[in-house]
Enzyme design. Sequence first.
Site, PDB file in Angstrom:
ATOM      1  CG  ASP A  99      -1.650   1.182   1.301  1.00  0.00           C
ATOM      2  OD1 ASP A  99      -2.407   1.755   0.734  1.00  0.00           O
ATOM      3  OD2 ASP A  99      -1.410   1.715   2.596  1.00  0.00           O
ATOM      4  CG  ASP A 102      -1.646   7.788   0.167  1.00  0.00           C
ATOM      5  OD1 ASP A 102      -0.804   8.213   0.048  1.00  0.00           O
ATOM      6  OD2 ASP A 102      -2.851   8.049  -0.111  1.00  0.00           O
TER       7      ASP A 102
HETATM    8 MG   LIG Z   1      -2.895   3.076   3.282  1.00  0.00          MG
END
Ligand SMILES: [Mg+2]
Length: 315
Positions: free
Chosen positions: A39, A41
């Site tokens: 992932d 962010d």
């Molecule tokens: Mg995230």
Amino acid sequence: MANRTNAVDAQHKTAYPHYQNSALARTKVNPPKLLVFSDLDGTLLDHHDYSYEAAKPALLQLFRYNIPLILNTSKTFTETAELVSQMGGFHPFVTENGAAIAIPENYFNQLPEHDEIAEDASGHRYFIKRFGRSYASICRLLQQLRRTGEFEFRGFQDMSAQEVANITGLSLEQAQMSRKRLASEPIVWESGDLELFKQKLKLQQLIVIQGGRFGHVKSESDKAAAMHWLTRCYQQQSPTQTFIQVALGDGPNDQTMLDEADVAIAIRSHNGQHRLNLGNCRPNRIYTQRIGPAGWQAALLRVIEHYVPKERYYG
Ligand SMILES: [Mg+2]
């Protein structure tokens, strides 16, 4: 020499459960190869300044051992492609929460299954595999639902880039990149029966993923499904190779990816909490002590140290 071989075998059996259990172990082919799915962010990128500076030591190790880093994110193709070209090491990536996959041209020997071809800002070509409906088709369906008069909502397609920038806090340029979409539409809900709306979407094999400010209308494919689809591409490319999926994430949209990966790394969030629960029975689960990219690099260095055979020279 015999002792050294036995020691290496013993090391492999401990470090690689797949190796130990598979027929490959008996034929002594290559040791398993890591595939890292991450992932962005709050995981590889810092929650506040979007920097991946703290993760660089582990990024260098991935390059050194030629371990693919496959970004798996809610961001769009354009946003993610820009990051990939900043980081170097062109590998496939997953966009829009598992709705589409981008594979660099000539990455696999075989032409991958794909729906269209896209170019990043530097002219690198990618094959795009989409799961479910195209963006245009999703937007048409949303228009039809709106015309029934039962629901009021606004999607990115209904907004100018400036409006998207105002709502999200992105710069105008970033807002433009986030409006170029392949297979999902963010919407702001205004009024109507949301459950009924979801039921009508489900009839069209679409779901709504709840984000912070937006609901994301997309196919049922998620980050985990995209991870498995790409792993199969690697497997087709190298049929005798065993792969180990390492997944890193911090939020609810990463849960299935971490649940289904061989090694799961839950990243501590910016508020100091862990938002993911990796369950009690998974053998390879890691909760990072540190936050965001600092936790990312510390955990990944340990995993690389554990799984990647090192050549050592003495004397
Ligand atoms: Mg995230």
